[in-house]
Motif scaffolding. Structure first.
Motif, short mmCIF file in Angstrom:
data_model
loop_
_atom_site.label_atom_id
_atom_site.label_comp_id
_atom_site.label_asym_id
_atom_site.label_seq_id
_atom_site.Cartn_x
_atom_site.Cartn_y
_atom_site.Cartn_z
N ASP A 52 0.83 -1.20 0.00
CA ASP A 52 0.00 0.00 0.00
C ASP A 52 0.86 1.25 0.00
N SER A 53 0.22 2.39 -0.09
CA SER A 53 0.93 3.66 -0.28
C SER A 53 1.82 4.05 0.89
N ASP A 54 1.55 3.50 2.07
CA ASP A 54 2.36 3.84 3.24
C ASP A 54 3.72 3.15 3.24
N PHE A 55 3.90 2.19 2.37
CA PHE A 55 5.16 1.44 2.29
C PHE A 55 6.19 2.28 1.55
N ARG A 56 7.20 2.75 2.27
CA ARG A 56 8.25 3.58 1.67
C ARG A 56 9.62 3.09 2.16
N PRO A 57 10.09 2.01 1.57
CA PRO A 57 11.34 1.41 2.04
C PRO A 57 12.56 2.25 1.71
N THR A 58 13.55 2.16 2.56
CA THR A 58 14.84 2.78 2.27
C THR A 58 15.63 1.87 1.34
N MET A 59 16.73 2.39 0.84
CA MET A 59 17.60 1.58 -0.01
C MET A 59 18.17 0.40 0.78
N GLU A 60 18.44 0.63 2.05
CA GLU A 60 18.96 -0.44 2.90
C GLU A 60 17.90 -1.54 3.09
N TYR A 61 16.65 -1.13 3.27
CA TYR A 61 15.58 -2.13 3.43
C TYR A 61 15.47 -2.98 2.16
N GLU A 62 15.46 -2.33 1.01
CA GLU A 62 15.38 -3.08 -0.24
C GLU A 62 16.58 -4.01 -0.41
N TYR A 63 17.75 -3.56 0.03
CA TYR A 63 18.93 -4.43 -0.06
C TYR A 63 18.71 -5.70 0.76
N GLY A 64 18.17 -5.55 1.96
CA GLY A 64 17.90 -6.71 2.79
C GLY A 64 16.82 -7.60 2.21
N TYR A 65 15.71 -6.99 1.78
CA TYR A 65 14.57 -7.79 1.30
C TYR A 65 14.88 -8.46 -0.03
N VAL A 66 15.34 -7.67 -1.00
CA VAL A 66 15.51 -8.15 -2.37
C VAL A 66 16.74 -9.03 -2.52
N TYR A 67 17.85 -8.67 -1.86
CA TYR A 67 19.12 -9.35 -2.12
C TYR A 67 19.60 -10.23 -0.97
N GLY A 68 19.01 -10.07 0.21
CA GLY A 68 19.43 -10.90 1.34
C GLY A 68 18.38 -11.86 1.86
N GLY A 69 17.11 -11.58 1.55
CA GLY A 69 16.03 -12.38 2.13
C GLY A 69 16.07 -13.84 1.73
N LEU A 70 16.23 -14.11 0.44
CA LEU A 70 16.26 -15.50 -0.02
C LEU A 70 17.47 -16.22 0.54
N PHE A 71 18.62 -15.53 0.61
CA PHE A 71 19.83 -16.14 1.16
C PHE A 71 19.63 -16.58 2.60
N VAL A 72 19.16 -15.69 3.46
CA VAL A 72 19.03 -16.03 4.87
C VAL A 72 17.96 -17.10 5.08
N THR A 73 16.85 -17.00 4.33
CA THR A 73 15.81 -18.03 4.44
C THR A 73 16.35 -19.39 4.01
N GLY A 74 17.06 -19.41 2.89
CA GLY A 74 17.64 -20.67 2.41
C GLY A 74 18.73 -21.19 3.31
N TYR A 75 19.55 -20.30 3.83
CA TYR A 75 20.64 -20.69 4.73
C TYR A 75 20.08 -21.33 5.99
N CYS A 76 19.03 -20.73 6.55
CA CYS A 76 18.41 -21.28 7.76
C CYS A 76 17.85 -22.68 7.50
N ALA A 77 17.19 -22.87 6.35
CA ALA A 77 16.65 -24.19 6.02
C ALA A 77 17.78 -25.20 5.85
N TYR A 78 18.87 -24.75 5.24
CA TYR A 78 20.04 -25.63 5.03
C TYR A 78 20.66 -26.02 6.37
N ILE A 79 20.78 -25.04 7.26
CA ILE A 79 21.31 -25.30 8.60
C ILE A 79 20.43 -26.31 9.33
N HIS A 80 19.12 -26.09 9.26
CA HIS A 80 18.17 -26.99 9.94
C HIS A 80 18.32 -28.43 9.44
#
Length: 715
Positions: free
Chosen positions: A341-369
Motif C-alpha cells: 500500500d501507499s504507506d510502504f516507503r522502504p529505504t535503499m537499505e531495506y530493499e537491499y535486505g529484502y531483495v538481495y538478502g532475504g532469499l539467502f538467509v531463508t535458504g541458509y536457515c533451512a540448510y542449517i536446519h
C-alpha cells in the motif's frame, strides 16, 4: 552428410538453434516451410552480415546483467514513473463512477510466483508426475481447441441446414474441461486432480495489499462493486477464494467460462453492460492492457489501469535460477515492492535486505536446519555478530527449536587471543603480518594485542648479538621502538621478541581464557555435538571453538562448523579450510572448492564481495572484543563500538525478516506446512540476487556500501 549440414546450420550456435526451433517445432503447412527459409536467413545474417548476437542464447549466459537503480530505491523509481499508483488516487478515480468492476488475478489476488503457470510445479510435486507443468498447460490449450472446434462444427451444421447461426467461436473452458483432458493425457483421475488444483490455489493465493486497501475504502463508501475475470476456475470457487482473502460485499461476479465470452475479445463486457443496464456508468480496473483496458474501453466502460507487479521482472530480477525457487523469489519480491500500500516507503537499505538478502538467509536457515537434523546436532551456536539476523530468522522458521539455539559471543580477535597456544602462526598472521606496511605503530599493534604492559620489554629489543634462523644481517641491525611503524623489515624481529615473552603473554590472557571456558562450558553442557554458524570465510571461528573445547578446555562436545561461503581463488590463502571441508568438520552453503565453483571464481574479496555479504548480516549491536572475569568471578564481556548507520543496519535486518515472513505466509511453515519442498533453496539460487546486484562493475553494491562508513577490521 545431411546430419552434418543440419548440425552446422542448426546446432553450431545456441541462439540460432533456439530461434529456429521456436518457429519450426509443432508448426504445420506454410509456417513449417517458412521456418526453413528462416534458418537460412539466420545463418546468412550471422556469417555474412556479422550479426553475431543472433548466435547467442541469453539463457546460456553465465551471469546476467541488469541496470539497477543506484540513486534511489526501486520503488521510488516505479512511483516516479507511475505517480497515480496511490490508494487515495485510485479511490478518488474509481469512486466517481456508479459501478466499479475489478479483475481478480494480479489485481485483487496475488500468487507467490512471477508466472501464473508456476503454480503447476507445486501440483506436479504432489502428484509425482514428470513434466506436470508442461502437460497441464498442454491440456488447457487442447481443451480450448476442442471447445473451439466443437463450436465450428455446430456453425457448419447450422449453415448446411440454411440456418443463420448466432454462435461465435470462443476458447473459454472450465477447470472440469481441462482436467477431463488431463485424464486422457495422463490417466490421472480428473476429479482428484481438479480438487488438488483448487486446494493449492486456495492455499497460496493472497490479497493484494494495495488493492485490498482500495477495495475496503470503496465498500465503506457504499459503492457498487462487481468482479469481472477471464478464468477457468468456477464462479463458486472464486467466491470462496475472494471471501477467504477478505473481499466481500460485491454485487455480482462475471466469469468468462460461465458465459463463454471473454474480456480479451470484449464480449464479456457486453454481458456486464447488458446485465447492469446499458446506461450504467461502469469503470473497470485491471492489470492487462489489452483485456482490461483496451477492450473495456472499446465496449463502453471507463478504465483505470493497475500495472502488473511482475512487469519489471526482466529489468531487475535474476532468471538464472532453478525454475521453481526462481519463480517464487521473483513473485514474492515483485508483490512486495509493487503491491504494497501507499504507506510502504522502504529505504535503499531495506530493499537491499529484502531483495538481495532475504532469499539467502531463508535458504541458509533451512540448510542449517536440515544439516543439523541429519547430523544430530544438540546445539546451534549463531556466532556474533553475523549470526544475529540468521538466528532471528531461524527462530521464526523453527520456533520448536528455541531451546537448542544460542546467540554465542565470538569474534576474530577473541579467537586469536584464546588460541595463542594452539595456533601461534594464526596469532602472528592476524596481529602482525596482516598489518605490515599499513602505517600502524608498534605501540598500536601491542595495544590491539592487549600487551601494553609488555611495552618496556619490546622497546629497544634487538637481535644484534643473536642468531635466529631466516633473519639475516639486515634483520640483526633492527632495533624496535614503540613509535616505529610495523614494516616488512622489523616484523620478524617483533615476532621473535614476542616469542620470548610467551609466558608473560599467556598470563595476560589467562583471565580471558577462564571466562571464555566458563561461558562455553555452560552453553554446551549436556551436548555431544554442536554446530557453530557464521558467514565465513576461512571458518576460523568454528575451528577455534572446536579446538579449544577438545584440546584446552576439556569440554566433551564435538563442535562442527557451518559457513555461508569459503575463501576463494582470489584469496592469498584459498585453501585454509579445505581439510575441514573434506572431512566434514566444516560445511559451506553458497559455494566451496567442491561445489558452485563459478561462484568461487566470481566472489572476489578485493572487489569487496565479502563486505557486500557482511552488510546483509550486520547487527545494530556493539562489536564483541572478548571475555573477561569480573572482580566477583562472574563472566564479563568487552564490547567495542557500534557500527556506522545503525538505522540502515536495522532496515537491512527488517527487510530480511519481512522476506522470511512473506515466504512463510506464501508456502507455510518449513516444519509443518503444505509446501515444505519450497525451502530446499540451493546455495546457487541464494547467491543469484547478488550476481544481478553485481552487474556493471558492482555499481549498485558500491552504492549500498557507500551508505556505511566501514573501518578495516583490526584484530
Amino acid at each position: 552428410m545431411r546430419l552434418e549440414i543440419y548440425n552446422f546450420l542448426v546446432n553450431k550456435h545456441p541462439g540460432i538453434k533456439k530461434r529456429y526451433h521456436a518457429m519450426h517445432d509443432d508448426s504445420t503447412g506454410l509456417i513449417r516451410v517458412l521456418s526453413h527459409f528462416y534458418l537460412l536467413w539466420l545463418n546468412f545474417a550471422y556469417y555474412i552480415l556479422f550479426m553475431h548476437h543472433l548466435g547467442v542464447d541469453k539463457k546460456t549466459d553465465v551471469y546476467e546483467l541488469k541496470n539497477l537503480e543506484i540513486k534511489r530505491t526501486e520503488l521510488e523509481k516505479f512511483r516516479a514513473e507511475h505517480p497515480g499508483i496511490d490508494v487515495e488516487h485510485f479511490v478518488k478515480e474509481l469512486s466517481k463512477h456508479e459501478v466499479i468492476s475489478f479483475d481478480i488475478f494480479d489485481t485483487l489476488i496475488f500468487r507467490p510466483f512471477s508466472e501464473p503457470g508456476d503454480v503447476f510445479f507445486l501440483l506436479g510435486e504432489k502428484l509425482e508426475l514428470l513434466d506436470f507443468k508442461g502437460m497441464r498447460m498442454r491440456a488447457e490449450w487442447e481443451a480450448r481447441l476442442i471447445r473451439s472446434e466443437a463450436i465450428r462444427e455446430k456453425i457448419k451444421k447450422e449453415k448446411k441446414r440454411g440456418v443463420k447461426s448466432n454462435l461465435k467461436v470462443d476458447f473459454e473452458v472450465s477447470l472440469d474441461d481441462i482436467w477431463n483432458r488431463m485424464e486422457v493425457i495422463t490417466c490421472l483421475d480428473a476429479n482428484a486432480g481438479k480438487t488438488l488444483e483448487e486446494e493449492t490455489e486456495m492455499e497460496i493465493c493472497f490479497a493484494n495489499p494495495f488493492m485490498k486497501a482500495v477495495y475496503d475504502r470503496l465498500i465503506a463508501m457504499g459503492k457498487r462493486i462487481i468482479i469481472t475475470s477471464d478464468m477457468y476456475l468456477s464462479e463458486e470457487f472464486l467466491k470462496k477464494l475472494l471471501e477467504k482473502n477478505g473481499y466481500s460485499g460485491y454485487e455480482r461476479i462475471f466469469i468468462s467460462n460461465k458465459y463463454h465470452k471473454s474480456k480479451s475479445d470484449g464480449r464479456l463486457f457486453d454481458v456486464v453492460r447488458k446485465e447492469l443496464g446499458e446506461d450504467t456508468d461502469i469503470i473497470h480496473c485491471g492489470d492487462n492492457l489489452h483485456s482490461d483496458i483496451k477492450m473495456a474501453k472499446e465496449h463502453g466502460l471507463a478504465t483505470l489501469h493497475y500495472p502488473n507487479v511482475n512487469a519489471n521482472a526482466l529489468l531487475f530480477r535474476p532468471f538464472d535460477m532453478s525454475p521453481i525457487i526462481g519463480g517464487a523469489y521473483r513473485g514474492i519480491v515483485n508483490n512486495k515492492i509493487y503491491g504494497s500500500d501507499s504507506d510502504f516507503r522502504p529505504t535503499m537499505e531495506y530493499e537491499y535486505g529484502y531483495v538481495y538478502g532475504g532469499l539467502f538467509v531463508t535458504g541458509y536457515c533451512a540448510y542449517i536446519h536440515n544439516y543439523a537434523k541429519l547430523h544430530g546436532m544438540d546445539k546451534l551456536l549463531f556466532l556474533s555478530r553475523d549470526g544475529d539476523i540468521i538466528k532471528q530468522v531461524y527462530d521464526k522458521m523453527y520456533p520448536s527449536e528455541a531451546d537448542r539455539t544460542e546467540y554465542a559471543y565470538w569474534s576474530r580477535k577473541a579467537a586469536t587471543i584464546l588460541t595463542f597456544d594452539l595456533d601461534r602462526n594464526d596469532y602472528y598472521r592476524r596481529f602482525l603480518y596482516h598489518k605490515v606496511n599499513q602505517e600502524y605503530k608498534i605501540s598500536e599493534i601491542l595495544a590491539s594485542m592487549e600487551l601494553e604492559d609488555l611495552s618496556s620489554s619490546v622497546d629497544g629489543f634487538t637481535l644484534a648479538n643473536r642468531h635466529v634462523d631466516l633473519i639475516g644481517e639486515e634483520g640483526r641491525k633492527v632495533v624496535l621502538h614503540l613509535e616505529d611503524e610495523l614494516t616488512d623489515k622489523n616484523v620478524h624481529v617483533l615476532r621473535v621478541c614476542l616469542d620470548g615473552l610467551a609466558e608473560r603473554i599467556r598470563a595476560v590472557y589467562q583471565n580471558r581464557d577462564v571466562a571464555a571456558k566458563t561461558y562455553y562450558k555452560k552453553m554446551l553442557k549436556g551436548c555431544d555435538k554442536a554446530l557453530a554458524i557464521d558467514i565465513g570465510w576461512a571458518g576460523s571461528g568454528a575451528i577455534a571453538i572446536r579446538r579449544l573445547c577438545r584440546e584446552k578446555w576439556g569440554i566433551p562436545c564435538d563442535v562442527f562448523g557451518m559457513i555461508a561461503g569459503t575463501n576463494t581463488v582470489h584469496n592469498a590463502e584459498p585453501y585454509q579450510t579445505e581439510t575441514f571441508l573434506q572431512s566434514g568438520v566444516m560445511n559451506a552453503y553458497l559455494y566451496s572448492q567442491s561445489h558452485n565453483r563459478d561462484l568461487l571464481k566470481k566472489h572476489d574479496p578485493a572487489k569487496d564481495y565479502n563486505i557486500f555479504w557482511e552488510l546483509l548480516l550486520g547487527s545494530p549491536t556493539k562489536s564483541f572484543r572478548g571475555f573477561k572475569l569480573n572482580p566477583d568471578g562472574s563472566i564479563g564481556y568487552d564490547f567495542g563500538s557500534y557500527d556506522d548507520n545503525l538505522d540502515g543496519i536495522r532496515d537491512v535486518q527488517a527487510g530480511i525478516r519481512d522476506f522470511a515472513d512473506d515466504y512463510m505466509k506464501a508456502f507455510g511453515s518449513p516444519e509443518h506446512g503444505y509446501f515444505q519442498e519450497m525451502y530446499r533453496i540451493s546455495g546457487r539460487d541464494a547467491y543469484a540476487p547478488i550476481i544481478v546486484a553485481s552487474s556493471h562493475k558492482e555499481k549498485y553494491l558500491k552504492a549500498v556500501e557507500s551508505k556505511f562508513e566501514l573501518e578495516p577490521n583490526v584484530v
